[in-house]
Write an enzyme that holds these catalytic residues in place. Structure first.
Site, PDB file in Angstrom:
ATOM      1  N   ASP A  64       0.760  -1.129  -0.085  1.00 35.04           N
ATOM      2  CA  ASP A  64       0.008   0.050  -0.171  1.00 35.04           C
ATOM      3  C   ASP A  64       0.906   1.199  -0.089  1.00 35.04           C
ATOM      4  O   ASP A  64       2.217   1.292   0.239  1.00 35.04           O
ATOM      5  CB  ASP A  64      -0.928  -0.096   1.075  1.00 35.04           C
ATOM      6  N   TYR A  66       2.936   4.787   0.701  1.00 35.14           N
ATOM      7  CA  TYR A  66       3.598   5.259   2.041  1.00 35.14           C
ATOM      8  C   TYR A  66       2.802   6.191   2.510  1.00 35.14           C
ATOM      9  O   TYR A  66       1.913   6.965   2.101  1.00 35.14           O
ATOM     10  CB  TYR A  66       4.873   6.182   1.461  1.00 35.14           C
ATOM     11  N   PHE A  77       6.849   2.081  -4.063  1.00 36.19           N
ATOM     12  CA  PHE A  77       8.212   2.158  -3.863  1.00 36.19           C
ATOM     13  C   PHE A  77       8.932   3.596  -4.235  1.00 36.19           C
ATOM     14  O   PHE A  77       9.808   4.115  -3.731  1.00 36.19           O
ATOM     15  CB  PHE A  77       9.209   1.093  -4.286  1.00 36.19           C
ATOM     16  N   HIS A 186      11.060  -9.276   0.789  1.00 33.51           N
ATOM     17  CA  HIS A 186      10.834  -7.687   0.603  1.00 33.51           C
ATOM     18  C   HIS A 186      12.022  -6.796   0.812  1.00 33.51           C
ATOM     19  O   HIS A 186      12.896  -7.183   1.681  1.00 33.51           O
ATOM     20  CB  HIS A 186       9.637  -7.371   1.702  1.00 33.51           C
TER      21      HIS A 186
END
Length: 223
Positions: A64, A66, A77, A186
């Site tokens: 989701d 930031y 990202f 991740h």
């Protein structure tokens, strides 16, 4: 809530008529009226606007947006220029440097990737300020699953880069043998050392694209 246009609209227009989407639309509009929500409403669908369906070569799946002020702008990202580079992106840049020798830029805006055919899609497209994953379960996952299914159905080679277990759970939807699925932990500082570093997703992506006669991605982000 801004709309989707172009070939993504054609692929996803059936979703807009479904009860879950009407409820999602109302919920998100109410949240923007009463809470601080990211990204700005006009940026919710930036991933789709910047990377038309016909141009998608690579999919990077995030969770989701930031949730701090000024960060999210609709690409997973990525942050706007002038915003401090988040820790996960610091690690992505480090792997990019180690993999392809790219110089590490001083900003975190990944629009260049999106404009080359890298769909930078979060599975949830909005978030309350300072509350990570706060819009989980309101309907976005069903919508972005429909986008993933549309991509799965494309008859050309596409690379799916799945970092972390939430993204990797989408692999079961990817049944098309034309596509390449790359999985790794991740890039978050909590998990990057468990195998994200050294996974070489960028060179593997370009090798696959070139082997199928597709122009590779120029991953270098300039300052």
């Amino acid at each position: 809530m801004a709309g989707i246009n172009g070939d993504w609209y054609e692929a996803l227009k059936g979703e807009f008529k479904k009860p879950y989407y009407r409820k999602l639309f109302d919920t998100v509009n109410q949240e923007y009226r009463t809470q601080q929500i990211f990204p700005p409403a006009q940026d919710i669908f930036n991933a789709f606007h910047l990377t038309p369906l016909k141009d998608v070569k690579v999919v990077i799946l995030g969770q989701d947006p930031y949730h701090n002020v000024g960060q999210a702008h609709g690409l997973c990202f990525s942050v706007q220029k002038g915003v401090k580079i988040p820790p996960s992106l610091v690690n992505i840049y480090q792997e990019l440097h180690d993999d392809l020798g790219c110089t590490i830029p001083h900003h975190g805006c990944l629009t260049k990737w999106a404009q080359q055919g890298v769909l930078m899609l979060n599975t949830v497209l909005t978030v309350r300020a300072h509350q990570a994953n706060s819009h989980h379960g309101i309907g976005w996952e069903e919508f972005t699953d429909a986008a993933i299914m549309a991509l799965n159905g494309q008859d050309r080679p596409i690379v799916f880069i799945l970092w972390g277990s939430p993204a990797q759970r989408k692999a079961q939807m990817l049944t098309n043998p034309n596509h390449l699925i790359l999985k790794a932990p991740h890039p978050s500082p909590l998990s990057a050392y468990r195998g994200f570093f050294g996974s070489r997703p960028f060179s593997k992506t370009n090798q696959f694209l070139e082997a199928h006669g597709v122009e590779p991605i120029d991953w270098q982000i300039e300052d």
